[in-house]
Design an enzyme around this catalytic site. Sequence first.
Site, PDB file in Angstrom:
ATOM      1  N   HIS A  88       0.814  -1.219   0.000  1.00  0.00           N
ATOM      2  CA  HIS A  88       0.000   0.000   0.000  1.00  0.00           C
ATOM      3  C   HIS A  88       0.852   1.276   0.000  1.00  0.00           C
ATOM      4  O   HIS A  88       0.305   2.373  -0.049  1.00  0.00           O
ATOM      5  CB  HIS A  88      -0.947  -0.009   1.196  1.00  0.00           C
ATOM      6  CG  HIS A  88      -2.088  -0.971   1.042  1.00  0.00           C
ATOM      7  ND1 HIS A  88      -1.905  -2.323   0.911  1.00  0.00           N
ATOM      8  CD2 HIS A  88      -3.433  -0.771   0.987  1.00  0.00           C
ATOM      9  CE1 HIS A  88      -3.082  -2.921   0.798  1.00  0.00           C
ATOM     10  NE2 HIS A  88      -4.023  -2.006   0.829  1.00  0.00           N
ATOM     11  N   ASN A 200      -5.828   1.699   7.990  1.00  0.00           N
ATOM     12  CA  ASN A 200      -7.227   2.104   7.941  1.00  0.00           C
ATOM     13  C   ASN A 200      -7.421   3.300   8.851  1.00  0.00           C
ATOM     14  O   ASN A 200      -7.045   3.256  10.016  1.00  0.00           O
ATOM     15  CB  ASN A 200      -8.132   0.957   8.407  1.00  0.00           C
ATOM     16  CG  ASN A 200      -8.829   0.276   7.257  1.00  0.00           C
ATOM     17  OD1 ASN A 200      -9.765   0.821   6.676  1.00  0.00           O
ATOM     18  ND2 ASN A 200      -8.363  -0.908   6.912  1.00  0.00           N
ATOM     19  N   TYR A 284     -19.233  47.696  -0.442  1.00  0.00           N
ATOM     20  CA  TYR A 284     -19.525  46.461   0.285  1.00  0.00           C
ATOM     21  C   TYR A 284     -18.310  45.872   0.998  1.00  0.00           C
ATOM     22  O   TYR A 284     -18.421  45.305   2.084  1.00  0.00           O
ATOM     23  CB  TYR A 284     -20.070  45.390  -0.668  1.00  0.00           C
ATOM     24  CG  TYR A 284     -21.481  45.597  -1.149  1.00  0.00           C
ATOM     25  CD1 TYR A 284     -22.247  46.692  -0.760  1.00  0.00           C
ATOM     26  CD2 TYR A 284     -22.063  44.670  -2.009  1.00  0.00           C
ATOM     27  CE1 TYR A 284     -23.540  46.870  -1.215  1.00  0.00           C
ATOM     28  CE2 TYR A 284     -23.364  44.825  -2.466  1.00  0.00           C
ATOM     29  CZ  TYR A 284     -24.104  45.931  -2.068  1.00  0.00           C
ATOM     30  OH  TYR A 284     -25.381  46.092  -2.513  1.00  0.00           O
ATOM     31  N   ARG A 287     -18.322  47.931   4.151  1.00  0.00           N
ATOM     32  CA  ARG A 287     -19.572  47.927   4.903  1.00  0.00           C
ATOM     33  C   ARG A 287     -20.007  46.528   5.319  1.00  0.00           C
ATOM     34  O   ARG A 287     -20.610  46.330   6.371  1.00  0.00           O
ATOM     35  CB  ARG A 287     -20.668  48.578   4.038  1.00  0.00           C
ATOM     36  CG  ARG A 287     -21.941  48.829   4.764  1.00  0.00           C
ATOM     37  CD  ARG A 287     -23.094  49.317   3.924  1.00  0.00           C
ATOM     38  NE  ARG A 287     -22.801  49.697   2.567  1.00  0.00           N
ATOM     39  CZ  ARG A 287     -23.702  49.630   1.588  1.00  0.00           C
ATOM     40  NH1 ARG A 287     -24.908  49.151   1.823  1.00  0.00           N
ATOM     41  NH2 ARG A 287     -23.391  50.026   0.364  1.00  0.00           N
ATOM     42  N   PHE A 332     -13.841   4.339   8.312  1.00  0.00           N
ATOM     43  CA  PHE A 332     -12.658   4.900   7.656  1.00  0.00           C
ATOM     44  C   PHE A 332     -13.015   5.883   6.547  1.00  0.00           C
ATOM     45  O   PHE A 332     -12.139   6.522   5.976  1.00  0.00           O
ATOM     46  CB  PHE A 332     -11.825   3.773   7.036  1.00  0.00           C
ATOM     47  CG  PHE A 332     -12.655   2.825   6.204  1.00  0.00           C
ATOM     48  CD1 PHE A 332     -13.227   3.225   5.013  1.00  0.00           C
ATOM     49  CD2 PHE A 332     -12.891   1.539   6.654  1.00  0.00           C
ATOM     50  CE1 PHE A 332     -14.017   2.367   4.268  1.00  0.00           C
ATOM     51  CE2 PHE A 332     -13.675   0.668   5.906  1.00  0.00           C
ATOM     52  CZ  PHE A 332     -14.238   1.082   4.704  1.00  0.00           C
ATOM     53  N   GLU A 416     -14.783  -0.898  -3.347  1.00  0.00           N
ATOM     54  CA  GLU A 416     -14.762   0.451  -2.757  1.00  0.00           C
ATOM     55  C   GLU A 416     -15.257   1.412  -3.831  1.00  0.00           C
ATOM     56  O   GLU A 416     -14.487   2.104  -4.490  1.00  0.00           O
ATOM     57  CB  GLU A 416     -13.345   0.763  -2.267  1.00  0.00           C
ATOM     58  CG  GLU A 416     -12.947  -0.197  -1.142  1.00  0.00           C
ATOM     59  CD  GLU A 416     -11.458  -0.404  -0.984  1.00  0.00           C
ATOM     60  OE1 GLU A 416     -10.682   0.350  -1.608  1.00  0.00           O
ATOM     61  OE2 GLU A 416     -11.059  -1.328  -0.255  1.00  0.00           O
TER      62      GLU A 416
END
Length: 523
Positions: A88, A200, A284, A287, A332, A416
């Site tokens: 991973h 995770n 603006y 203000r 997760f 997933e």
Amino acid sequence: MASKNNTFEYGVETLTIGKALAIAKGDMQGVLNKEARKRITNSQQQVQEIVDNDRTVYGITTGFGILANAKISEEDTRTLQYKILQSHSVGVGDPIPTEVAKLMLITKMQALAQGYSGVQLETLERINWHIDNDVIPLVPEKGSVGASGDLAPLAHLFLPLIGLGEVFFRGHRYKSQEVLQQFKLAPIQLGPKEGLALINGTQFILAFAIKGVQRLHNCLEAADIIGAMSLEALTGTQAPFDARLHQLRPFAGTQLVAQRLRDMLHDSAIMQSHIDCGRVQDPYSLRCMPQVHGASRNAWLHLKELTEIELNAVTDNPIILTADDTISGGNFHGQPLALPLDYACVAAAEIGNIADRRCYLLLEGKWGLPMLLMKNVGLNSGFMIPQYTTAALVTENKTLCFPASADSIPTSLGQEDHVSMGSISGRKLNKVLDNLEYILAIELLSASQAIEFRHPLKSSAILEFAHDYVRRSVSFAEEDRIFADDINQIRNIIHDFSFVEAVNTYTSLAGVNLNKGYESFSI
């Protein structure tokens, strides 16, 4: 190192943004007390019981993701944990800042120490060793889709536990094994489920959220001070900040900003000098500071509240209640933070947008100010070109406001199939804040120049202090110079929080609390 009595007990106490940042800075030390150690040990024993009894539990005796139905033998469960960190670790891009990586370690400690993850006590003690000794893993910035946990960043974060990957230590980058050998430490032998518990979670998103909350808060505080200075330089009125007006539309952020502006403009000789000037309304960007700054304050508060929930959440999978009761779910998933991070991104960009408009007003040569904030223009360009930079940065921020959480790309062969992209939301917010700090620096540079044309009249004591603090870094400009140097000097005092901290210290010593009654808007 923090003193022993300034400690935080992981897994037992409630972690706040302020405490997480204090641990990261070294002003507080995170520890595992007796209760946390018992919880951790009990949870690890429950996982071992699952393995010993050969029960089928996701991630303990099975593979991961699309391989959830692949049974793993008892002898292979430990090998599996090692392999999951290797496989991973696919992050790319530049390393994230070491403070963010350290926050990942801290927030992971809090999640795992609650005793629902089945990790070994030895593993948590090693993670805490990394924190205490500032041996910070190298984590690439890109590669997480913000669901199934921040898999790639967390895998890189924990490679050093098994003697792989790289770390930053004492300002240098090393192979993890080199630093472990220096401290005579051996790699950890991960037990069942530990690899999965480590990767995770939402700690990459969460760490960027913590920094986003801290940095956006600083920018919001600075924007009010700088906006008040611009108002003074432009001889604007404080009438739109009247508390009675804001009681009729009682958004908390709006009321807070109006109160802050009233307090900062109190007893200003500049304000009194034009009270009967006949000007009916200001633009603006002057203000409507309470409404615009206040809306961003409300967005900030939402992000802060949700971040602090996540700080104390258990976000791995599966959750171990007992050896006979485990839950495989989706804690997760990064969506709960992805949405408010995207909202905060817009809120930050809008503070830059309105600040750029005030920069432009300061250059017009109206209301007694010289055009381009310099007397001898023509030969000099004055402050014309710094506003080009704010325009460029504001536009860049607008392009960064597309919500990452509105997108999803299926992964893991469709297992997933909806992901949050919250990792991108968190990184993107911090990019917008990088630009916002420069925009605010340019407004502060311009407002400090402009307000000197009101001399000998003085502003309020608070704003005069703010102006004097700027002048410690950058002088009044009689003619053109390399304004990039000035911009960087002022950006530095915004970025390192010293400008806001100095003003807050001054007001506190003067007996003024600019945020009185709105304590929830603090960190």
